[in-house]
Design an enzyme around this catalytic site. Structure first.
Site, mmCIF file in Angstrom:
data_model
loop_
_atom_site.group_PDB
_atom_site.id
_atom_site.type_symbol
_atom_site.label_atom_id
_atom_site.label_comp_id
_atom_site.label_asym_id
_atom_site.label_seq_id
_atom_site.Cartn_x
_atom_site.Cartn_y
_atom_site.Cartn_z
ATOM 1 N N ILE A 214 0.828 -1.202 0.000
ATOM 2 C CA ILE A 214 0.000 0.000 0.000
ATOM 3 C C ILE A 214 0.864 1.254 0.000
ATOM 4 O O ILE A 214 2.009 1.237 0.448
ATOM 5 C CB ILE A 214 -0.953 -0.014 1.225
ATOM 6 C CG1 ILE A 214 -1.935 1.164 1.188
ATOM 7 C CG2 ILE A 214 -0.184 -0.066 2.536
ATOM 8 C CD1 ILE A 214 -3.051 1.073 2.218
ATOM 9 N N CYS A 215 0.311 2.329 -0.546
ATOM 10 C CA CYS A 215 0.900 3.670 -0.487
ATOM 11 C C CYS A 215 2.190 3.738 -1.324
ATOM 12 O O CYS A 215 2.161 3.531 -2.523
ATOM 13 C CB CYS A 215 1.123 4.064 0.977
ATOM 14 S SG CYS A 215 1.505 5.808 1.264
ATOM 15 N N ALA A 216 3.321 4.011 -0.694
ATOM 16 C CA ALA A 216 4.584 4.112 -1.434
ATOM 17 C C ALA A 216 5.221 2.756 -1.692
ATOM 18 O O ALA A 216 6.095 2.634 -2.563
ATOM 19 C CB ALA A 216 5.563 5.006 -0.671
ATOM 20 N N HIS B 145 0.267 5.342 -4.001
ATOM 21 C CA HIS B 145 -0.002 6.728 -3.640
ATOM 22 C C HIS B 145 0.263 7.637 -4.847
ATOM 23 O O HIS B 145 1.243 7.437 -5.580
ATOM 24 C CB HIS B 145 0.881 7.148 -2.464
ATOM 25 C CG HIS B 145 0.428 8.402 -1.806
ATOM 26 N ND1 HIS B 145 0.780 9.652 -2.296
ATOM 27 C CD2 HIS B 145 -0.365 8.620 -0.733
ATOM 28 C CE1 HIS B 145 0.225 10.580 -1.533
ATOM 29 N NE2 HIS B 145 -0.473 9.983 -0.572
ATOM 30 N N SER C 231 -2.722 -0.698 -3.091
ATOM 31 C CA SER C 231 -3.683 0.319 -2.681
ATOM 32 C C SER C 231 -2.988 1.667 -2.519
ATOM 33 O O SER C 231 -1.758 1.756 -2.522
ATOM 34 C CB SER C 231 -4.353 -0.121 -1.374
ATOM 35 O OG SER C 231 -5.379 0.764 -0.993
#
Length: 200
Positions: A106-108, A128, A156
Site C-alpha cells: 500500500i501507499c509508497a 499513492h 492500494s
C-alpha cells in the site's frame, strides 16, 4: 480449516495507519499475524512516520523462511524505502511468488519496493499519487484497491484506503462471508457497498 498466516513487514518510518489497520483487521479475521521488524539495526521498537511507536514480534530475518499466506508491506516514504533496501524483503516476496502466495502493498510500497525491483513487471499496480509516476503508465491503476488475481497481488493508495485494502486481503484469503463478518461491525462507508459485495 488450517490457520491463515500473515506477515506484516514494518520499518522505521512505516505509515502507522496503514500498518495498524492491516494488523487489526487481520486479527479480527482470526488470522495468525506476525509483525516483523525490517530495521537494519534489528530493533523491535520502531518509530513510524508520524512519531507513533510500534513494537514488533520478531526481527524479519528470524521469520524469513516461514511460509505465509500473505505478506503485507505498509507504506510511508521512509518506511517503504527501508523495505526496498532490504534484501530479505525482496527474497521473501520472491518466495511468495514461487509459492503462488499473496503479497499486499500500500501507499509508497508498490513503487519503492515492488516496482523498484521489478518484482511484478506485468501486474496492474495502484499506489499513492505522489509516487505513481514510477509505475509504467500501461500498468498504473487509479483504483483505491487493485487486486490482480493472476499475480496474487493487492495494491492500494494510502492511509485513506487502508481499511478497504485490509478487508480485501481478508476477502481473497478467506472468502466473502468472513470479509463481511469482519467489515459489518466496523461500519464501513455505505458507498463501498460491502453488504451487496460480500453478504449476498
Amino acid at each position: 480449516m488450517k490457520p491463515i498466516n500473515v506477515l506484516v513487514c514494518v520499518a522505521p518510518g512505516s505509515e502507522e495507519m496503514e500498518t495498524v489497520t492491516a494488523i487489526d483487521v487481520m486479527k479480527r479475521a482470526g488470522f495468525c499475524v506476525t509483525v516483523a521488524s525490517a530495521d537494519p539495526e534489528g530493533s523491535l521498537t520502531l518509530t513510524c512516520s508520524r512519531g507513533v511507536q510500534l513494537v514488533c514480534d520478531a526481527p524479519l530475518a528470524s521469520v524469513a523462511d516461514q511460509p505465509f499466506d500473505c505478506v503485507i508491506l505498509p507504506g510511508g516514504i521512509d518506511g517503504a524505502q527501508c523495505l526496498g533496501d532490504s534484501a530479505i524483503v525482496t527474497e521473501i516476496i520472491k518466495q511468495q511468488q514461487s509459492d503462488h502466495a499473496w503479497v499486499a502493498a500500500i501507499c509508497a510500497a508498490p513503487a519503492l519496493v515492488l516496482q523498484r525491483h521489478q518484482l511484478y513487471p506485468t501486474s496492474h499496480i495502484s499506489c499513492h499519487p505522489s509516487v505513481s509516476e514510477q509505475i509504467p503508465e500501461q500498468w498504473r491503476s487509479r483504483r483505491r484497491v487493485m487486486t490482480d488475481y493472476d499475480h496474487k497481488l493487492i495494491t492500494s493508495q494510502g492511509p485513506g484506503s487502508a481499511l478497504e485494502f485490509a478487508i480485501e486481503i481478508v476477502h481473497v484469503l478467506a472468502g466473502k462471508a468472513l470479509a463481511w463478518q469482519v467489515a459489518e461491525p466496523m461500519v464501513p462507508l455505505p458507498n463501498l457497498q460491502y453488504e451487496k459485495k460480500f453478504a449476498e
